[in-house]
Design an enzyme around this catalytic site. Structure first.
Site, short mmCIF file in Angstrom:
data_model
loop_
_atom_site.label_atom_id
_atom_site.label_comp_id
_atom_site.label_asym_id
_atom_site.label_seq_id
_atom_site.Cartn_x
_atom_site.Cartn_y
_atom_site.Cartn_z
N ARG A 1 31.19 -15.40 39.90
CA ARG A 1 31.65 -15.51 38.51
C ARG A 1 30.45 -15.37 37.60
O ARG A 1 29.48 -16.12 37.73
CB ARG A 1 32.32 -16.86 38.26
CG ARG A 1 33.50 -17.14 39.14
CD ARG A 1 34.29 -18.30 38.60
NE ARG A 1 34.98 -17.88 37.40
CZ ARG A 1 36.12 -17.21 37.39
NH1 ARG A 1 36.71 -16.89 38.52
NH2 ARG A 1 36.69 -16.85 36.26
N LYS B 1 35.45 -9.68 38.93
CA LYS B 1 36.81 -9.11 39.00
C LYS B 1 36.80 -7.98 40.03
O LYS B 1 36.52 -8.24 41.18
CB LYS B 1 37.24 -8.67 37.59
CG LYS B 1 37.32 -9.84 36.60
CD LYS B 1 37.90 -9.42 35.28
CE LYS B 1 38.14 -10.60 34.36
NZ LYS B 1 37.02 -10.87 33.45
N THR C 1 32.11 -8.50 33.44
CA THR C 1 32.02 -9.65 34.33
C THR C 1 31.62 -9.12 35.69
O THR C 1 31.66 -7.91 35.94
CB THR C 1 33.36 -10.41 34.45
OG1 THR C 1 34.37 -9.47 34.83
CG2 THR C 1 33.74 -11.09 33.16
N GLU D 1 14.55 -20.32 31.31
CA GLU D 1 14.84 -19.64 30.03
C GLU D 1 13.78 -18.58 29.77
O GLU D 1 12.61 -18.74 30.13
CB GLU D 1 14.90 -20.66 28.90
CG GLU D 1 16.20 -21.44 28.96
CD GLU D 1 16.23 -22.65 28.06
OE1 GLU D 1 15.28 -22.84 27.30
OE2 GLU D 1 17.20 -23.40 28.15
N TYR E 1 14.98 -24.38 35.98
CA TYR E 1 15.15 -23.85 34.63
C TYR E 1 14.37 -22.56 34.50
O TYR E 1 13.25 -22.45 35.03
CB TYR E 1 14.62 -24.84 33.58
CG TYR E 1 15.75 -25.54 32.86
CD1 TYR E 1 16.67 -24.78 32.14
CD2 TYR E 1 15.90 -26.92 32.87
CE1 TYR E 1 17.72 -25.39 31.47
CE2 TYR E 1 16.95 -27.54 32.21
CZ TYR E 1 17.85 -26.76 31.51
OH TYR E 1 18.89 -27.35 30.87
N ASP F 1 33.64 -3.08 26.89
CA ASP F 1 33.76 -4.25 27.77
C ASP F 1 34.51 -3.76 29.01
O ASP F 1 35.72 -3.55 28.98
CB ASP F 1 34.55 -5.32 27.02
CG ASP F 1 34.80 -6.56 27.86
OD1 ASP F 1 34.60 -6.50 29.09
OD2 ASP F 1 35.22 -7.59 27.29
#
Ligand code: DSN
Length: 478
Positions: free
Chosen positions: A279, A273, A270, A66, A64, A241
């Site tokens: 991903r 692509k 992203t 965060e 973890y 974007d």
């Protein structure tokens, strides 16, 4: 890197996985076999490198983290800090951006982080200022109520869905359409191109807080300098974007007015692509928005995925190599060869061609819906996706378009001759497919008739084309 090492890595991984749940190992093998055998023209997909893929299968998955680098809500994040900082450094250097945030799990997440950052930066909300001045848990019920009222009903202007915009740019099926009062700019009905005067007019009328540039199905370059001027003229924040074309920005194909990074206040993307990474998503911005962007987790994101950030660091390092420039150039040359090949055979394309990685076929010329065309192509070994075209008569479900893109086939090594051959296969299938009828004799938008002999012949030709360009040639799973 020797192919032997890659084969050994994957064989060993599958052996370990298979000892626990053999069906998963079998499915992984089958996925590689399927990907090797399909003529993949989905504009948003690619093939990540073995190094990128392997960077995701490790102990980072168990951690973890965060918070942000050096400022975590959990102890023991020193190695996560290393990979997150590396990925961010590569992203900054690659795109020439002052700040990079590499935690978003997807493009939608990256956009949510950006929306939050812009709202927090721009909206005059006394309740929000109080929330930022102290811990959010200290806010009273009345503060929360005021915050929701003050943040609500902000305006966003983005490209319409049927012109190639994306769901996350304020459309109803996505949370962005519920968060924002949205209006769209479309494209010129004759040319299919963005009409910047019309965008300026819409901006003057609507006065958006955010002007969004970027697309998922527009086959042309966008002039981001002009869009920034429009945003400035109405006091809007300009967000781009670049999920689809990030690889073309990284590969220096989109430069000057066509590179969003120097022109936008905030850029999202992203990583999987045309950029060819794992991903995931990322956000780029200047120092004025960086603090709000850093609140992405836990403001709108679940805990970061350190194993994916490790893979982003690997893929972004790959994209900084000189050969990525060559790759990006070949993506566009291949898309243009595909578009030219289709048009020479009489296929109608939205805007009459492409100058990026994709083309949008208007299948009404073949008397088909997008859904019929997509399935007929799939029967013939060609994987595409249906897509709306401007003013689509068949709506967003059946559609009248087929989107085709070249990032994946370019990774496989296809060149312009193979893309021309691909155009021939697509034209053969579409011209030999007829719309079907429902049981009551009415015209169906989904059913179609394609001679199985044609589908088999095209599948064989597609497979022959692929044989010359093996996918992950160094990997032999035995
Ligand atoms: N699903 C992506 C695409 O295919 O364009 C965008 O979210």
């Amino acid at each position: 890197m020797s192919g032997n090492a890659e084969s050994t890595a994957y064989r060993s991984a599958l052996e370990v996985i298979g000892a626990v749940e053999p069906r998963v190992a079998t499915a992984i093998r089958a996925e590689l076999a399927d990907q090797r055998e399909s003529l993949k023209l989905i504009a948003s997909e690619n093939y990540a490198s073995p190094a990128t893929l392997l960077a995701m299968g490790n102990w980072f998955s168990d951690k973890y983290a965060e918070g942000t680098v050096g400022r975590r809500f959990y102890a023991g994040c020193q190695n996560v800090d290393t990979v997150e900082a590396l990925a961010a450094e590569h992203a900054r250097e690659l795109f020439g951006a002052p700040y990079a945030y590499v935690q978003p799990h997807s493009g939608i997440d990256a956009n949510l982080v950006a929306f939050w950052a812009v709202l927090a930066d721009r909206v005059e909300s006394p309740a929000l200022r109080r929330a930022q001045a102290r811990h959010v848990n200290d806010l009273t019920e009345a503060d929360w109520f005021a915050l929701r009222r003050e943040l609500g009903n902000q305006r966003m202007l983005g490209m319409s869905l049927d012109a190639g915009g994306h769901l996350t740019h304020g459309f109803r099926p996505n949370i962005s359409g519920k968060m924002f009062d949205q209006r769209s700019y479309g494209t010129d009905p004759e040319t299919g191109l963005i009409d910047y005067d019309r965008v300026a007019e819409a901006a003057r009328e609507f006065k958006p807080l955010i002007l969004v540039g970027g697309y998922s199905a527009y086959p042309r370059k966008v002039n981001f300098r002009i869009l920034r001027e429009i945003a400035d003229s109405v006091g809007a924040t300009f967000m781009v974007d670049m999920a689809h074309f990030a690889g073309l920005v990284a590969g220096k194909i989109f430069t000057g007015d066509f590179d969003p990074v120097p022109h936008a206040h905030i850029v999202t993307s992203t990583t999987h692509k045309s950029l060819r990474g794992p991903r995931g998503g990322l956000v780029l911005c200047g120092p004025e928005l960086a603090e709000q962007v850093d609140r992405g987790c836990p403001m709108v994101l679940g805990g970061p995925l350190p194993q994916v950030m490790a893979a982003k660091a690997v893929a972004l390092a790959e994209a900084r190599r000189p050969d990525f420039v060559d790759y990006a150039g070949r993506i566009v040359a291949n898309a243009q060869a595909l578009a030219d090949g289709l048009q020479r055979r009489g296929t109608k394309l939205v805007t009459g061609g492409t100058d990026n990685h994709l083309a949008l076929i208007d299948v009404t010329g073949y008397g088909l819906t997008g859904r019929q065309a997509e399935q007929a192509l799939l029967d013939s070994g060609i994987v595409t996706n249906r897509n709306a075209i401007p003013q689509d008569p068949n709506g967003a479900w059946y559609t009248s378009g087929i989107r085709v893109g070249t990032p994946a086939l370019t990774t496989r090594g296809f060149g312009t001759a193979e893309l021309d051959a691909t155009a021939e296969l697509i034209h053969t299938v579409l011209s030999r497919t007829a719309p079907g009828t429902n049981a009551d004799g009415t015209a169906s938008k989904a059913k179609y008739v394609l001679d199985p002999g044609v589908a088999d012949r095209v599948s064989k030709q597609a497979s022959d084309l692929l044989t010359g360009f093996p996918l992950y040639p160094a990997i032999d799973l035995g």
